[in-house]
Design an enzyme around this catalytic site. Structure first.
Site, PDB file in Angstrom:
ATOM      1  CE1 TYR A 147      -3.748   2.440   0.679  1.00  0.00           C
ATOM      2  CE2 TYR A 147      -2.442   3.227   2.526  1.00  0.00           C
ATOM      3  CZ  TYR A 147      -3.519   3.374   1.667  1.00  0.00           C
ATOM      4  OH  TYR A 147      -4.365   4.449   1.806  1.00  0.00           O
ATOM      5  CG  ASP A 242       5.746   3.456   0.962  1.00  0.00           C
ATOM      6  OD1 ASP A 242       6.031   3.952   2.066  1.00  0.00           O
ATOM      7  OD2 ASP A 242       4.587   3.395   0.530  1.00  0.00           O
ATOM      8  CE  LYS A 270       2.005   4.828   8.674  1.00  0.00           C
ATOM      9  NZ  LYS A 270       0.619   5.000   9.023  1.00  0.00           N
TER      10      LYS A 270
END
Ligand code: HOZ
Length: 433
Positions: A147, A242, A270
């Protein structure tokens, strides 16, 4: 076991559904995959969440990863309050962007240049725009079950919430928006090689979560990341990591430091925002020079480099240390072993994939090394287990296909309590079959 009442959450959820689609602002939070109403949170501190009914939980969602130092550490809260006194957003450059950029580069040397954005989704969509511009090619390779946020080109066989809710390929994404997205299988270099052979000189980038965290946690097999690096070099493609989840969580330098791979571009989020909204992409200076205003590839944002997020990020990554990772890994092993033992005692098939402070217990008997094997998991059994944990004061992710996150605030006593709860919840989950 204390009986929990969730009536205030239930009332709020009923109201929320009349104003927010599905009652939430991000799908997995709605608990659709695990049943029951979502809990509305009143506050959090350390490793604990408290809901609006006053129930307290050991939290393993931890805002889906950013809170490696726990909820609301006193020093960070003070810093955010102090920083806010000077203003919360200027839409103009600040020193804090330079400081955080330099800090990121010192910890992750492949980030020769960094562009701050407001989310991981922005980071990945901007990174592929850049990769396409720099290579003059349109196609990208992504892996099933990975994702990379919800930008159109990535919403094909996407993991995380898309898989959780059974729509890994979203309606509303025009066929043309994904016509250049090629799908490979995680941990399967041959599947990438086949795409390279059939799409010669057309692939701009291979985009990968170096530790997959959005189909549940799946670590890269031996040689997988090095093989991707080699294929990218051979075929003139860019390697895009990623590391929104793994960055600064797997180690101070992310997964790229552990496996000693230098990607061309990296996407972050994050932890670099310390719990405030942030994202970043960066990498080779010659590539990043394409980004506007240094170059022609356009990308902008009012809240990009927001001073509160920069200050929180700097606070957060400056406090990462070897002893912290050692402690988190020890707690991670203790939890993984305890969950496996609970499953064995209950006679429930379970595979626990763990990497440092990340883990996922998959309710399946075979090893999980890619999306196909992750999907073998019994989501109904996970849902029953989840509900059993919640009633015992433990808050795991409300989806079989998400990562559990540990933080500096979790203690051995928290983990022991979790394992005790798991022993009872696994037995109930088996009974629910
Ligand atoms: N599926 C997202 C995490 N991988 C959930 C984000 C959220 O609900 O905050």
């Amino acid at each position: 076991m204390k009986t929990m009442r969730w009536s205030t959450s239930a009332k709020l959820f009923a109201r929320a559904q009349k104003i927010l689609p599905g009652g939430v602002d991000s799908p997995v939070r709605a608990f659709k995959a695990v049943g029951g109403d979502p809990l509305f949170i009143r506050s959090a501190k350390g490793a604990r969440l408290t809901d609006v009914d006053g129930n307290s939980y050991v939290d393993y969602v931890m805002s889906w990863g950013p809170l490696i130092h726990g909820h609301a550490p006193a020093g960070l809260v003070r810093l955010i309050a102090e920083t806010a006194k000077s203003g919360t957003s200027y839409g103009a450059p600040t020193e804090s962007e330079v400081l955080l950029g330099e800090k990121v580069r010192s910890m992750m040397p492949s980030m020769e240049r960094v562009r701050f954005v407001s989310s991981g989704t922005e980071a990945t969509m901007s990174a592929i725009r850049l990769a396409r511009a720099a290579t003059g090619r349109d196609r990208i390779v992504k892996f099933e079950g990975c994702y990379h946020g919800h930008a159109d080109p990535f919403l094909v066989k996407a993991g995380s919430g898309a898989t959780t809710l059974g729509a890994p390929t979203s309606p509303g994404v025009p066929r043309k928006a994904v016509q250049h997205t090629l799908l490979a299988s995680y941990n399967d270099l041959a599947s990438v090689e086949r795409l390279c052979d059939t799409n010669r000189h057309q692939i701009a980038a291979v985009v990968v979560e170096p530790i997959a965290g959005n189909m549940g946690v799946v670590a890269p097999a031996d040689g997988f990341l090095a093989g991707l690096r080699e294929l990218c070099d051979r075929h003139g493609m860019l390697l895009v990591f990623d590391e929104v989840i793994s960055g600064f969580r797997a180690s101070r330098g992310g997964a790229q430091q552990i496996w000693k791979i230098t990607p061309d571009l990296t996407c972050l989020g994050k932890i670099i925002g310390g719990g405030l909204p942030v994202g970043a992409y960066g990498g080779r200076a010659d590539l990043m020079e394409y980004v506007s205003p240094a170059g022609p590839v356009y990308q902008a944002g009012t809240l990009s480099g927001n001073p509160l997020a920069m200050a929180a990020g700097l606070w957060s990554i400056s406090r990462l240390s070897k002893p912290l990772y050692t402690r988190l890994a020890r707690l991670g092993r203790m939890l993984a072993t305890g969950l496996a033992e609970a499953a064995r005692e209950a006679g429930v098939p379970l595979q626990v994939n763990a990497h440092g402070s990340l883990l996922t217990p998959f309710f399946t008997s075979g090893p999980v090394r890619d999306y196909r094997t992750a999907l073998q998991s019994d989501s109904a059994q996970y849902a029953a287990f989840f509900r059993g944990m919640l009633t015992r004061g433990i808050y795991p992710p409300p989806s079989q296909f998400e990562a559990w996150f540990l933080s500096a605030a979790h203690t051995e006593a928290d983990v022991r309590k979790t394992i005790r709860a798991a022993k009872a919840a696994m037995k109930e989950a088996r009974g629910a079959e």
